[in-house]
Design a protein around this motif. Structure first.
Motif, mmCIF file in Angstrom:
data_model
loop_
_atom_site.group_PDB
_atom_site.id
_atom_site.type_symbol
_atom_site.label_atom_id
_atom_site.label_comp_id
_atom_site.label_asym_id
_atom_site.label_seq_id
_atom_site.Cartn_x
_atom_site.Cartn_y
_atom_site.Cartn_z
ATOM 1 N N ARG A 200 -73.775 69.670 82.331
ATOM 2 C CA ARG A 200 -72.968 69.072 83.395
ATOM 3 C C ARG A 200 -73.791 68.868 84.656
ATOM 4 O O ARG A 200 -73.723 67.807 85.286
ATOM 5 C CB ARG A 200 -71.761 69.963 83.680
ATOM 6 N N SER B 249 -72.594 74.081 81.154
ATOM 7 C CA SER B 249 -72.836 74.038 82.594
ATOM 8 C C SER B 249 -74.158 73.358 82.911
ATOM 9 O O SER B 249 -74.249 72.540 83.833
ATOM 10 C CB SER B 249 -72.834 75.465 83.151
ATOM 11 N N ILE B 250 -75.207 73.647 82.116
ATOM 12 C CA ILE B 250 -76.513 73.013 82.337
ATOM 13 C C ILE B 250 -76.435 71.507 82.089
ATOM 14 O O ILE B 250 -76.971 70.694 82.856
ATOM 15 C CB ILE B 250 -77.568 73.677 81.432
ATOM 16 N N MET C 173 -77.932 82.499 74.883
ATOM 17 C CA MET C 173 -77.244 81.626 75.861
ATOM 18 C C MET C 173 -75.968 81.095 75.213
ATOM 19 O O MET C 173 -76.002 80.494 74.146
ATOM 20 C CB MET C 173 -78.149 80.474 76.281
ATOM 21 N N GLY C 174 -74.853 81.330 75.910
ATOM 22 C CA GLY C 174 -73.592 80.922 75.354
ATOM 23 C C GLY C 174 -73.293 79.452 75.530
ATOM 24 O O GLY C 174 -74.008 78.726 76.240
ATOM 25 N N LYS C 175 -72.243 79.023 74.851
ATOM 26 C CA LYS C 175 -71.846 77.618 74.947
ATOM 27 C C LYS C 175 -71.453 77.238 76.366
ATOM 28 O O LYS C 175 -71.665 76.111 76.810
ATOM 29 C CB LYS C 175 -70.678 77.352 74.003
ATOM 30 N N GLN C 176 -70.867 78.173 77.119
ATOM 31 C CA GLN C 176 -70.453 77.885 78.488
ATOM 32 C C GLN C 176 -71.654 77.602 79.383
ATOM 33 O O GLN C 176 -71.624 76.692 80.212
ATOM 34 C CB GLN C 176 -69.637 79.057 79.038
ATOM 35 N N HIS C 177 -72.732 78.366 79.165
ATOM 36 C CA HIS C 177 -73.939 78.134 79.951
ATOM 37 C C HIS C 177 -74.581 76.793 79.594
ATOM 38 O O HIS C 177 -75.067 76.063 80.462
ATOM 39 C CB HIS C 177 -74.934 79.275 79.731
ATOM 40 N N ILE C 178 -74.605 76.467 78.302
ATOM 41 C CA ILE C 178 -75.180 75.177 77.882
ATOM 42 C C ILE C 178 -74.366 74.021 78.450
ATOM 43 O O ILE C 178 -74.928 73.029 78.947
ATOM 44 C CB ILE C 178 -75.228 75.107 76.339
#
Length: 273
Positions: free
Chosen positions: A11, A8-9, A1-6
């Motif tokens: 947020r 987003s979660i 899981m990338g930093k962008q997904h983390i």
């Protein structure tokens, strides 16, 4: 899981938490404003100024604040851009809520700073003047509920031939007239029979306005050559510094025979026979 997904979660979780806080605040505000029968709602209801002119304003501002939290949470969770219409609504509600809260705070501070008193003085004609003795005790009735407080008592001397009782009720309010009305509403009573003066030991101001800082000051005025006996139960109500009895603490004044002379209150056993 990338930093962008983390990110987003996180947020979405933060937005949902803020929206939930807004919904909870809206429900609590409605429960307090109605007010509902829930004990927490009844206890927090005076915080809105129950019975005060600024109560509708404070209720409206709490509801606006809850709406602001809800919209802001949804904006964060959904990732609305800054130019989106809900963002503008959220900003407007933020500004209105902030101004309203400042207004409510100013009114509340004013309600704390304005103080007025209502004073009455009555001659205790019901006392037996021939015996020249007063037994001071508490009324047997004690309120079962309400915000209880105790009066504070001071002993003085009067020039007349009958004992007198001065009652000064003080309270705060958002206006001078309101403060006087709050002071006049303080329930205090006393009863006179034979040589006994009974005063209310515990007071229960109206439960709809517990933040008006009620106070009751009593001044018992005795003529010269009158004796006084104070029930030990009244020790907490005696002011620590008594002008006519400066060398005795309240614990040394209760439960003994005192005599009022022309300039001080002394122990009766020290008088000349």
């Amino acid at each position: 899981m990338g930093k962008q997904h983390i990110a987003s979660i996180l947020r979405i979780a933060a937005g949902c938490a803020m929206s939930t806080a807004g919904i909870t605040l809206a429900v609590c505000s409605a429960a307090i404003a109605l007010p509902m029968a829930h004990p927490v709602a009844l206890r927090l209801s005076p915080l809105l100024g129950h019975g005060a002119p600024h109560r509708p304003l404070s209720t409206t501002m709490l509801l606006a604040l809850s709406a602001m939290l809800l919209l802001t949470g949804l904006r964060i969770a959904a990732g609305w851009p800054r130019s989106h219409t809900p963002r503008r609504w959220a900003t407007a509600i933020w500004a209105v809520s902030a101004l309203g809260m400042l207004a409510v705070g100013a009114l509340s501070i004013r309600g704390i700073t304005i103080e007025r008193s209502v004073a009455t003085r009555a001659t205790l004609d019901g006392l037996d003047s021939l015996r020249r003795h007063v037994f001071l005790t508490a009324s047997p009735s004690t309120p079962a509920h309400g915000y209880a407080l105790s009066p504070h008592l001071r002993i003085g001397r009067c020039e007349g031939s009958r004992p007198e009782l001065e009652v000064v009720k003080s309270a705060h309010g958002s206006t001078r007239l309101g403060a006087r009305v709050h002071a006049a509403r303080i329930p205090f009573g006393y009863h006179v029979f034979d040589t006994t003066l009974r005063i209310d030991l515990m007071l229960a101001p109206p439960s709809d306005a517990p933040w008006h800082q009620y106070d009751v000051a009593l001044l018992l005025l005795l003529p010269a050559d009158h004796s006084l006996r104070i029930d030990p139960v009244l020790e907490p109500t005696l002011e620590p510094l008594q002008p006519l009895c400066p060398k005795r603490w309240p614990s040394e004044m209760v439960g003994r025979q005192l005599l009022m002379t022309h300039n001080e209150l002394i122990d009766n056993q020290h008088t000349k026979k």
